[in-house]
Design an enzyme around this catalytic site. Structure first.
Site, PDB file in Angstrom:
ATOM      1  N   ARG A 104      21.548   3.636   5.579  1.00 20.01           N
ATOM      2  CA  ARG A 104      20.373   3.978   4.655  1.00 20.01           C
ATOM      3  C   ARG A 104      20.683   4.178   3.070  1.00 20.01           C
ATOM      4  O   ARG A 104      20.096   3.438   2.333  1.00 20.01           O
ATOM      5  CB  ARG A 104      19.895   5.284   4.989  1.00 20.01           C
ATOM      6  CG  ARG A 104      18.429   5.921   4.322  1.00 20.01           C
ATOM      7  CD  ARG A 104      17.894   6.829   4.980  1.00 20.01           C
ATOM      8  NE  ARG A 104      17.461   6.913   6.200  1.00 20.01           N
ATOM      9  CZ  ARG A 104      17.015   7.806   7.139  1.00 20.01           C
ATOM     10  NH1 ARG A 104      16.856   9.083   6.618  1.00 20.01           N
ATOM     11  NH2 ARG A 104      16.768   7.642   8.417  1.00 20.01           N
ATOM     12  N   HIS A 121      13.279  -3.250  10.357  1.00 25.23           N
ATOM     13  CA  HIS A 121      13.090  -1.820   9.704  1.00 25.23           C
ATOM     14  C   HIS A 121      11.987  -0.973  10.373  1.00 25.23           C
ATOM     15  O   HIS A 121      11.036  -0.975   9.525  1.00 25.23           O
ATOM     16  CB  HIS A 121      12.993  -2.228   8.199  1.00 25.23           C
ATOM     17  CG  HIS A 121      13.608  -0.783   7.391  1.00 25.23           C
ATOM     18  ND1 HIS A 121      14.938  -0.642   7.290  1.00 25.23           N
ATOM     19  CD2 HIS A 121      12.935  -0.058   6.535  1.00 25.23           C
ATOM     20  CE1 HIS A 121      15.092   0.434   6.814  1.00 25.23           C
ATOM     21  NE2 HIS A 121      14.049   0.841   6.183  1.00 25.23           N
ATOM     22  N   TYR A 180      -3.080  -6.232  -2.192  1.00 28.29           N
ATOM     23  CA  TYR A 180      -3.495  -6.875  -3.413  1.00 28.29           C
ATOM     24  C   TYR A 180      -2.203  -7.834  -4.084  1.00 28.29           C
ATOM     25  O   TYR A 180      -2.376  -8.504  -5.051  1.00 28.29           O
ATOM     26  CB  TYR A 180      -3.826  -5.710  -4.589  1.00 28.29           C
ATOM     27  CG  TYR A 180      -5.140  -4.968  -4.019  1.00 28.29           C
ATOM     28  CD1 TYR A 180      -6.241  -5.728  -3.592  1.00 28.29           C
ATOM     29  CD2 TYR A 180      -5.050  -3.704  -3.944  1.00 28.29           C
ATOM     30  CE1 TYR A 180      -7.237  -4.860  -3.159  1.00 28.29           C
ATOM     31  CE2 TYR A 180      -6.176  -2.984  -3.539  1.00 28.29           C
ATOM     32  CZ  TYR A 180      -7.370  -3.417  -2.879  1.00 28.29           C
ATOM     33  OH  TYR A 180      -8.410  -2.734  -2.477  1.00 28.29           O
TER      34      TYR A 180
END
Length: 749
Positions: free
Chosen positions: A36, A82, A126
């Site tokens: 991580r 993931h 978007y």
């Protein structure tokens, strides 16, 4: 209804809580460190970034392809590689597209991906994205067995454990992360400079850090700025892998006409949000903590343009900017902590040379694996081509076997000593491929592949050839991202922090006249302006005026106590003139049985004569009496039955002392020692009584004192000869008309 449990009966197993917690926390820590928070030294990526790039490649989003919705990319990454929150994945994706956050963006974004003001990107539905050329270089060769793959979180897919990384991404783009018990923080650098250092390291594997830092002089931040860290500190940081860099905004002076000017900030430090920076400066302006600054406004469009207007045209631009650098994020310190994963397994802090060396070792491994993969492909193809050539030389027999034999594959193998691969290839030939032209092309391909195979075998057998190939790749990368290109040009410049002779602490306080009032009972306050008429001052019952000192808000107030200690107060921090002020003992640590013997404004160029009631004293530079704590600074050592009594400025060549017995002595100042701390030497001897006052004066000007009515008396040297002597004498009775208080009057004016 039965109360019997539906769970199968189990016997509880006793577990030691300490061991269980240690085991689970260690597993969590290792997971955080390796999967991580820390980047891999080879490709400079954390798992989330690596998975995003690989998912985009699997979606076919190359630099020359069309854009896809980020929501699709996030979903693909989350579903296959993931299994974490989609917002976390999108935030990581968006950052890779921000040219103000990443030196060499890995994602080519289309839409609103945030800005330097700190505004968030638009929602993933978007925005659209695809890979950049840099990301393509990181992924180059991933299908050619260049890196190891591992199962994904549910075992249904395979993901790369590291990328081939033909681009030195760790240092080029930097990284930051916080794991368990460790963290990493690596600034971005210029690829042209990194490639120069890599080429030098290939030729000289034991190159010194000093030589490498000549080629990589420091970070190159995407937002530019000016690096003012000394070279020695930069060298030490790159040598140890830990350190920091002072980064300042880039500014220039712009004339506005009629002698006026304004400061234009064109580059701000890395990771500083412009809108919050402007807001913070405006707050400091309102709080009057930036007295040199008149106004700030943001005129930025595509380029940063912050306008700083000085309060007056007489303000020095350099001093104005130094004050802003001290109090705002126009100057930041970017830490360096090159804590990374070596070989994807070992967290350690590496030096600059170690990071570059391990990246080169990874590129050698990728080159070898890629060459071996290519060699296997060539050998397989050559085997097939050998079969084709046999078929062309015996075309009639091959056709007969295929047409009439029950098991043509086995018969072909037996008849022409073919392998199964060759037999399958011949049986899969199209009739069109039996032309004479195809035979010629196969022979040409066979010759070309045979030559390539020889080259690959030579490459795999020679370390020198491998390093030569890596050098060629690095030179090609340097050419693509040279400083001559728009993306490759160095953005962060270097400079030495200017040396400012002005006291910036004083410059940061607005200079205003004040009158400091200290009462007999120790209450202090600061009245605005220089007050001459103090008759209307109000005090607490039983209290009265003791000292009235005219000063400026930029001054320091010095208090000399009867225990021989000096205390320092900032004039701008004294309570205002409303009310009776505050007890000065709340500001300094002074014993209840002690009092103040002098109060004056600090002058660092001045010297002071200090003395005790026992008649001992010395001269001390006033710069040595400044106290940095509430406890003050011990300067004059006094005996238990004595106290500090005299503190007067040294302005002359002779000293006059007077005691309770009204005996006065005049002697040369040269007989008094200059010290920084101590008891001093005897100034005047007393059989009884104590030293009351002293004064330093010029022989040619004479000795002056004030009587009770405030009138000034001056005795010339001819009249003072009677009292002139040597230090440590008893002196003679004071002149006629000397004040009954046995004091010369105020010492500080």
């Amino acid at each position: 209804m039965s109360k019997q449990s539906i769970l199968p009966p189990t016997d509880p197993v006793p577990v030691n809580l300490k061991d269980a917690l240690e085991e689970r926390y260690l597993a969590y820590a290792l997971s955080t460190i390796m999967h991580r928070a820390l980047p891999d030294v080879r490709d400079g990526l954390k798992p989330v970034h690596r998975r995003i790039l690989y998912a985009m490649r699997e979606l076919g989003l190359g630099p020359d392809k069309g854009y896809r919705k980020c929501a699709k990319i996030v979903g693909e990454t989350m579903g296959n590689y993931h299994p974490h929150g989609n917002q976390a994945i999108y935030d990581a994706l968006a950052r890779l597209a921000q040219d103000f956050a990443v030196r060499y963006p890995l994602v080519d974004g289309q839409g609103n991906f945030g800005n330097i003001d700190g505004d968030n990107p638009a929602a993933d539905r978007y925005t659209e994205a695809r890979l950049t050329t840099v990301a393509a270089e990181l992924l180059d060769g991933i299908d050619e067995d260049t890196v190891a793959f591992r199962p994904n979180y549910d075992g249904r897919e395979q993901e790369p454990s590291v990328l081939p990384a033909a681009f030195p991404n760790l240092l080029a783009n930097g990284s930051a992360g916080i794991a368990v018990g460790m963290a990493t923080n690596i600034p971005p650098h210029n690829v042209d400079e990194l490639c120069a250092a890599l080429l030098h390291l290939i030729k000289h594997p034991n190159a010194s850090i000093e030589k490498l830092v000549e080629m990589v002089p420091g970070p190159d931040f995407p937002t530019g700025g000016v690096l003012v860290e000394p070279r020695e500190q930069i060298l030490e940081a790159y040598r140890t892998g830990r350190g920091g860099f002072r980064l300042r905004a880039k500014w220039e002076k712009e004339d506005t006409g009629r002698g006026g000017y304004q400061i234009v900030v064109t580059e701000i430090p890395y990771q500083v949000q412009k809108a919050k920076l402007v807001e913070k400066i405006a707050e400091l302006l309102i709080e009057k903590k930036l007295p040199l600054l008149g106004d700030i406004r943001d005129e930025s469009a595509d380029e940063v343009r912050l306008i700083l207007e000085p309060k007056t045209r007489t303000v020095e631009p350099l001093i104005l900017m130094e004050s802003l650098f001290r109090l705002t994020e126009l100057e930041v310190r970017f830490g360096l902590n090159m804590n990374v994963l070596s070989a994807g397994q070992i967290p350690n802090v590496l030096s600059l040379r170690d990071v570059l060396s391990q990246w080169l070792e990874h590129r050698i491994e990728v080159l070898v694996r890629r060459s071996q993969y290519r060699l296997r492909k060539i050998e397989h193809r050559l085997e097939v081509l050998d079969g084709y050539l046999i078929a062309y030389l015996n075309i009639d027999e091959v056709i007969r076997i295929v047409r009439f034999e029950d098991d043509p594959k086995a018969k072909l193998i037996e008849r022409f000593k073919l392998s199964e691969v060759q037999a399958d290839a011949i049986l899969n030939l199209r009739l069109k491929a039996l032309s004479k032209l195809e035979e010629v092309e196969i022979k040409a391909e066979h010759d070309r592949l045979s030559k390539e195979r020889r080259g690959l075998k030579e490459l795999l057998a020679s370390d020198d050839l491998q390093w030569e190939r890596i050098s060629e790749e690095v030179r090609a990368t340097r050419e693509r991202y040279s400083k001559k290109t728009a993306l490759g040009r160095r953005r962060t410049t270097f400079a030495d922090a200017p040396e400012i002779d002005v006291d910036l602490d004083a410059a940061l306080v607005e200079k205003e006249p004040i009158t400091i009032i200290l009462s007999d009972k120790g209450w202090v306050r600061a009245l605005k302006g220089h007050q001459d008429d103090l008759s209307r001052l109000d005090f607490k019952q039983g209290d009265s005026l003791r000292y009235a000192v005219k000063a400026q808000t930029t001054d320091k107030l010095i208090l000399f106590a009867t225990n021989g200690r000096f205390f320092t107060l900032e004039a701008n921090q004294l309570p205002g003139g409303r009310g009776h002020g505050e007890p000065v003992r709340l500001m300094v640590d002074l014993e209840q049985n002690q009092d103040f013997a002098a109060c004056f404004v600090h002058d660092p160029e001045r010297r002071l004569l200090v003395a005790s009631t026992g008649g001992y004293g010395f001269v001390v530079p006033e710069s040595e009496v400044i106290a940095s704590t509430r406890k003050g600074k011990q300067v004059l050592n006094v005996a238990a039955d004595e106290e500090a009594r005299v503190c007067v400025p040294v302005d002359g060549d002779h000293v006059a002392t007077v005691g309770e017995n009204r005996k006065m002595l005049v002697f040369p100042l040269s007989e008094v020692n200059e010290m920084t701390r101590g008891k001093g030497t005897i100034l005047q001897r007393f059989k009884d009584g104590a030293l009351i006052d002293a004064r330093v004066f010029h022989k040619k000007e004479g000795l002056t004192w004030l009587d009770a009515a405030g009138r000034t008396f001056t005795l010339g040297w001819s009249d003072l000869r009677e009292w002139a002597g040597a230090r440590a004498q008893a002196g003679k009775t004071v002149p006629k008309g000397f004040p009954r208080s046995n004091k010369f009057g105020p010492a500080f004016r």
